[in-house]
Design a protein around this motif. Structure first.
Motif, PDB file in Angstrom:
ATOM      1  N   PHE A   1       0.697  -1.060   0.033  1.00  0.00           N
ATOM      2  CA  PHE A   1       0.032  -0.021   0.071  1.00  0.00           C
ATOM      3  C   PHE A   1       0.716   1.345  -0.024  1.00  0.00           C
ATOM      4  O   PHE A   1       1.837   1.418   0.832  1.00  0.00           O
ATOM      5  CB  PHE A   1      -0.868  -0.019   1.211  1.00  0.00           C
ATOM      6  N   MET A   2       0.520   2.115  -0.944  1.00  0.00           N
ATOM      7  CA  MET A   2       1.328   3.295  -0.890  1.00  0.00           C
ATOM      8  C   MET A   2       0.328   4.593  -0.895  1.00  0.00           C
ATOM      9  O   MET A   2      -0.762   4.456  -1.572  1.00  0.00           O
ATOM     10  CB  MET A   2       2.008   3.400  -2.178  1.00  0.00           C
TER      11      MET A   2
ATOM     12  N   GLY B   1       2.592   3.330   2.947  1.00  0.00           N
ATOM     13  CA  GLY B   1       1.887   3.630   3.935  1.00  0.00           C
ATOM     14  C   GLY B   1       2.614   3.265   5.275  1.00  0.00           C
ATOM     15  O   GLY B   1       2.322   4.028   6.441  1.00  0.00           O
ATOM     16  N   SER B   2       3.072   2.274   5.463  1.00  0.00           N
ATOM     17  CA  SER B   2       3.780   1.742   6.683  1.00  0.00           C
ATOM     18  C   SER B   2       5.024   2.649   7.084  1.00  0.00           C
ATOM     19  O   SER B   2       5.261   2.903   8.235  1.00  0.00           O
ATOM     20  CB  SER B   2       4.361   0.417   6.624  1.00  0.00           C
TER      21      SER B   2
ATOM     22  N   ALA C   1      -3.404   0.614   5.218  1.00  0.00           N
ATOM     23  CA  ALA C   1      -4.347   0.302   4.287  1.00  0.00           C
ATOM     24  C   ALA C   1      -5.816  -0.109   4.747  1.00  0.00           C
ATOM     25  O   ALA C   1      -6.713   0.337   4.236  1.00  0.00           O
ATOM     26  CB  ALA C   1      -4.024  -0.547   3.111  1.00  0.00           C
ATOM     27  N   GLN C   2      -5.586  -0.784   5.937  1.00  0.00           N
ATOM     28  CA  GLN C   2      -6.829  -1.384   6.610  1.00  0.00           C
ATOM     29  C   GLN C   2      -7.500  -0.173   7.278  1.00  0.00           C
ATOM     30  O   GLN C   2      -8.561  -0.719   7.726  1.00  0.00           O
ATOM     31  CB  GLN C   2      -6.533  -2.533   7.476  1.00  0.00           C
TER      32      GLN C   2
END
Length: 124
Positions: A36-37, A49-50, A56-57
């Motif tokens: 996820f970005m 995202g991290s 993302a969740q």
């Protein structure tokens, strides 16, 4: 000298980090890895995202998101405007010279002041 990202003039709202012309070099130095970005809504650089603390969740992904560089750029621009306005309101209408205002409102000086304010608030 400071360098802030520029606004991206032409934006494809449906773009993905793997599309041609997209900058997917996250702050970690790695590019797209299938995860996820997020796309910064100002400079349109992609971030994992991290790496920026957004998963993302999450039920409520931000509708608008700015990377740290763009957040700082916006804060510096806002602060420069405020300082310039306040300096022009000097008692008696005399105020400092334009050169003094420019020196006190440079990106470097304003960024230093914002950092000092942050450090002072953090230690209180």
């Amino acid at each position: 000298s400071l360098t802030f990202p520029d606004d991206k003039d032409e934006v494809d709202e449906a773009a993905q980090p793997t599309d041609a012309g997209e900058d997917a070099t996250c702050v970690c130095g790695r590019g797209y890895d299938g995860g996820f970005m997020l796309d910064c809504d100002r400079c349109h650089r992609w971030f994992h995202g991290s790496c920026v603390g957004i998963e993302a969740q999450e039920d409520d992904l931000p509708s608008e998101w700015f990377c740290e560089s763009c957040q700082l750029s916006r804060a510096v621009t806002k602060q420069r405007t405020t300082i310039s306005r306040l300096l022009s309101l000097a008692e008696g209408g005399g105020g400092p010279s334009e050169e003094t205002v420019d020196a006190l409102c440079s990106e470097e000086e304003v960024t230093k002041q914002l950092l000092l304010n942050f450090l002072e608030a953090s230690s209180a």
